[in-house]
Design an enzyme around this catalytic site. Structure first.
Site, PDB file in Angstrom:
ATOM      1  CB  SER A 169      -0.629  -0.254   1.625  1.00  0.00           C
ATOM      2  OG  SER A 169      -1.846   1.001   1.223  1.00  0.00           O
ATOM      3  CE1 TYR A 199       0.030   5.005  -5.947  1.00  0.00           C
ATOM      4  CE2 TYR A 199      -0.154   6.946  -4.699  1.00  0.00           C
ATOM      5  CZ  TYR A 199      -0.283   5.109  -4.783  1.00  0.00           C
ATOM      6  OH  TYR A 199       1.378   4.072  -4.176  1.00  0.00           O
ATOM      7  CE  LYS A 203      -1.359   1.388  -3.446  1.00  0.00           C
ATOM      8  NZ  LYS A 203      -0.362  -0.014  -4.335  1.00  0.00           N
TER       9      LYS A 203
END
Length: 314
Positions: A169, A199, A203
């Site tokens: 992550s 993004y 994550k």
């Protein structure tokens, strides 16, 4: 404030108490590392090979992976194996998993390491998902779930009776407490969403997927973790602007540092106690995981959403 404090504390971590020399002998262990032709993934594969693991490097560009395999053999004396995998194409993901299962009955450690950050906004996966969310989360979801038979078999033959899945992550997981599922599919909502927000969704998705996987399969011998590898010099920054690179450059470390946390989770005895946890640089637990990580409903919703998308593209 919590996200900002986590960003600062994880950007300047203390010296690691875990080093690659602490990795036990991995003879007989079968490992996959996605995105290991460069950067953190390559450093991860290097350490695994040096400790006698059988390592598959999963990537889409055979020429780049072959070059990495050659380089790693020169450094370690051990040769990794190429596994063709394009995480941005769910058809390729399925073919890759099937190819692996035709060669190996057991998988002991899976590093879902590959990722993309801030690509041009018009870039999509083959099936029309945002490239970041499709690659970082949905592709890895399909790959991992298709490999379940090998992971379950790997747990039975591991010396510690566990298989492990390590999901890479980022601190970006701290900047989203929810996921807008309408924004990760091509359409008007996505076009209005900032690339770094997308993004962040991907994550946070890595963390939530890891948590839900831990809940579902922990009792069957598969340990699942998510990690922030740290701020690292890698190809991940290739799409950043000059000014964005200027901002992040002072916080970047060599990729070898980034491999430490995921290697700690994937190989150490301490890793046996980390199921469902979010880990931070370098090889540390945290009492302050991303706020969204504690949302069990969102984790379950994400799993359902992923299953629904895959059903559309069998």
């Amino acid at each position: 404030m919590g996200a900002f404090q986590s960003l600062i504390s994880q950007s300047y971590p203390p010296k690691s108490r875990f080093n690659v020399e602490d990795i036990p002998d991995l003879t007989g262990r079968v490992v996959i590392v996605t995105g290991a032709n460069a950067g953190v993934g390559k450093e991860t594969a290097k350490a695994l090979l040096a400790h006698n693991a059988k390592v598959y490097i999963a990537g889409r560009n055979k020429e780049k992976v072959d070059a990495a395999i050659k380089d790693l053999k020169e450094q370690t004396g051990h040769e990794a194996l190429f596994l063709k995998l394009d995480l941005g194409d769910l058809t390729s993901v399925k073919a890759s998993a099937e190819e692996f299962l035709s060669k190996e009955k057991e998988l002991h450690i899976l590093f879902n390491n590959a990722g993309v950050m801030a690509p041009p906004h018009d870039q999509l996966t083959a099936q029309g998902y945002d490239l970041q969310f499709g690659t970082n989360l949905l592709g890895h979801f399909r790959f991992t779930t298709l490999l379940l038979p090998a992971l379950l078999a790997g747990a039975k033959t591991s010396p510690d009776q566990k298989a492990r899945v390590v999901n890479t992550s980022s601190t970006a997981a701290y900047f989203s407490s929810d996921i807008d599922f309408n924004a990760v599919i091509d359409g008007p909502r996505r076009k209005k969403t900032y690339s770094f927000s997308l993004y962040g969704y991907s994550k946070l998705g890595n963390v939530l997927f890891a948590n839900e996987f831990a809940r579902r399969y922990g009792e069957q011998g598969i340990l699942s973790t998510s990690v922030n590898p740290g701020n690292l010099k890698s190809e991940l920054q290739r799409h950043l602007s000059f000014f964005e690179n200027l901002f992040v450059k002072p916080m970047l470390y060599a990729p070898s540092y980034g491999a430490l946390t995921q290697l700690w989770a994937g190989t150490s005895a301490e890793g046996l106690e980390l199921n469902g946890q979010f880990l931070i640089p370098w090889a540390r637990r945290t009492t302050r995981p991303p706020a969204g990580a504690s949302n069990d409903k969102l984790a379950a919703d994400l799993w359902t959403w992923c299953e629904e998308q895959i059903a559309k593209h069998p």
